[in-house]
Design a protein around this motif. Sequence first.
Motif, PDB file in Angstrom:
ATOM      1  N   VAL A 372       0.806  -1.223   0.000  1.00 42.21           N
ATOM      2  CA  VAL A 372       0.000   0.000   0.000  1.00 42.21           C
ATOM      3  C   VAL A 372       0.837   1.270   0.000  1.00 42.21           C
ATOM      4  CG1 VAL A 372      -1.909  -1.170   1.160  1.00 42.21           C
ATOM      5  CG2 VAL A 372      -0.227   0.075   2.523  1.00 42.21           C
ATOM      6  N   THR A 373       2.134   1.182   0.317  1.00 45.54           N
ATOM      7  CA  THR A 373       2.957   2.388   0.374  1.00 45.54           C
ATOM      8  C   THR A 373       3.699   2.676  -0.921  1.00 45.54           C
ATOM      9  OG1 THR A 373       4.809   1.115   1.318  1.00 45.54           O
ATOM     10  CG2 THR A 373       3.297   2.201   2.864  1.00 45.54           C
ATOM     11  N   TYR A 374       3.779   1.727  -1.821  1.00 39.43           N
ATOM     12  CA  TYR A 374       4.639   1.906  -2.997  1.00 39.43           C
ATOM     13  C   TYR A 374       4.179   3.065  -3.889  1.00 39.43           C
ATOM     14  CZ  TYR A 374       7.185   0.856  -7.304  1.00 39.43           C
ATOM     15  OH  TYR A 374       7.979   0.953  -8.413  1.00 39.43           O
ATOM     16  N   ILE A 375       2.950   3.022  -4.350  1.00 39.80           N
ATOM     17  CA  ILE A 375       2.473   4.056  -5.263  1.00 39.80           C
ATOM     18  C   ILE A 375       2.446   5.432  -4.583  1.00 39.80           C
ATOM     19  CG2 ILE A 375       0.510   4.857  -6.632  1.00 39.80           C
ATOM     20  CD1 ILE A 375       2.089   2.625  -7.940  1.00 39.80           C
ATOM     21  N   PRO A 376       1.917   5.567  -3.347  1.00 41.87           N
ATOM     22  CA  PRO A 376       1.955   6.894  -2.704  1.00 41.87           C
ATOM     23  C   PRO A 376       3.364   7.464  -2.570  1.00 41.87           C
ATOM     24  CG  PRO A 376       0.432   5.464  -1.541  1.00 41.87           C
ATOM     25  CD  PRO A 376       1.150   4.596  -2.523  1.00 41.87           C
ATOM     26  N   LEU A 377       4.338   6.602  -2.305  1.00 42.94           N
ATOM     27  CA  LEU A 377       5.704   7.108  -2.143  1.00 42.94           C
ATOM     28  C   LEU A 377       6.334   7.483  -3.484  1.00 42.94           C
ATOM     29  CD1 LEU A 377       6.989   4.777   0.696  1.00 42.94           C
ATOM     30  CD2 LEU A 377       6.562   7.230   0.825  1.00 42.94           C
TER      31      LEU A 377
END
Length: 614
Positions: A372-377
């Motif tokens: 869940v953190t890959y795209i936002p980061l």
Amino acid sequence: MHSHPTSASFRNLAWCLALVFLCSGLSSRIQSSWGKVRITSILLPTENGQWVAADLFRPLSATAEHRAPAVVVIPGFQRSKETQANISLELARRGMVVVAIDPYAQGFSSSSLSTRSATDEGYGSFAVVNYLTETGNLNYIDPARIGVTGHSAGGNAALQAASHFGEEAINKNSRSKIHSAFISGYLLSLKHKVLRTVRSNLGLSYGRHDEGAFRNENKTADLRSSPEALRFVRSGQEPGEPEITEVVVGQEYGNPAARNLRVVFNEPMFHAFQPYSPTDLAHQIGYFLKVFDLPAEPSPENQIWFWKEICSLIAFASSLVALIPLTRLLLASIPFFQPLIHPVPDAPPSPTGRGRLVFWVLFLTGAVVACVTYIPLTELSQKLFPEAANRQATWFFPQRMNNGVMLWALLNGCVGFALFFLGLLLQGKKPSLSGLGLDLARGELFRAFALAITVFVFFYGILFAVYRTLHVDYRFLFLGVRLFQPGLLLLMVVYAPVFFVFFLSNSLRANLSLRFSGVPPWRSLLLAALGNSLGLFLILMVQYGTYAVTGTVRWTDGWLYVNLLFGVVPVMFVLPYFHRAFYLMTGRIILGPLITCLIFIMILLSNTVCYLPL
């Protein structure tokens, strides 16, 4: 009688290196069509103090008396000339001279002063075409038969080259320097203002499952009624001809002698894999044989490039496996490194009861957080590093795509530490430096870093030797290890410390959270590999699962970052295996992250767009 461990390590290292050179030699022979094609590296100075690096594939049949057509091969975004060796060697073995370039800001080519170099400069192809047609230095090429081809952003560059030289020809009332162009995997620039000046034959291929199709005018990858494909075909029609209302895929429109041939292909492929589709390559090969009026011998379907990929893959794997006996040999043979060797702590028993529940909750939590953190980061990286995001030259984290991966690695490295210590807390265990494999003696960290540098130099030294003697590197499709510019050593100082947090966290969890007594090592290692790659693999599953159901990918703005994972996930999967091997050699978790961080981060840095100042 058992052999001495040093002898076994030396023997294993020798076997690995023998495989590296043997398979690289076979790869080189296949690439050169068993000696019928000569391959050399060239460097062309271009406008504004820029330069283009390229591989020149010259069939020995091309001479001043028997001139051959030439094709400029342009890789796409994030790709280097080596990733297009398949089409380069296949065209060259059929008698065409090939100039495969590193696009500006990629590989060994310089950055560009333009932030739109694919459109404004054809990624450097404009300068290469001028060199081929104006200098006469390559007296074995026919300057009247110059082609260009490229995939994705490289396809855009190929079209822009045809448009640019077509406009030049109109102004000079002459023939375009581009005889024929082939555009693969790109529709966005198929607009009237670009196509109207083209005075060349054009071929087009586009994957029927291309993930970027949401950007097209019909939001699909079906080219039969695509406005872009219709404009493409109509651009070659003569005045008075009935206007095409539906494109027939594979049908040739126009006449290659009049340079108004148009042909459209629509293979059932994803975007990232299209350049490695035998069907797509056969279409490109057949197209250039047709427009240059060359004999179809060997046939377009007769391809040998995948044998090169297999040989290169074996060399790639052998070069990585060689790190293990090499490190073991250095530890055993050099007194300076021997203080790094400690007894390996006993593995704890497998968790049971409540501890087992805690283990699986934390294991899955790590995978979910990674997902869940890959795209936002990656989105955040474009705000934190605006120069790279806007293609401006900078020394401050200049790698647009890796900046997002770096932020993800930093966060998930910290999360890994937090989950590890939370697991100890929930199980009532008190951590200690010795229990964590971090009780390093004075000077031990320096010795470990010196050993890691030694292994790094050896690994890349062998690669440099392979490339200089055989003109191949280690790769499989778009995943590879290539030579690097000296400037990337400075970038290692910028990027490696941030990435190291992830590598150290990974080693900690792989060796202290996922290693149990009574459990076969292969099983615990497989679990560690799955834990390390599962989160990112879930992103691919969601992306392509959504595409299968809806026809549009889940993440549209970040679809290129998702495509990047095809190369990252395999690295994440194998990483724990190396961390475990180095841990068992030293009884400490520190050496593995130092070695793997240096090597894998250089692989990452040398295989991406890099906007360094000129």
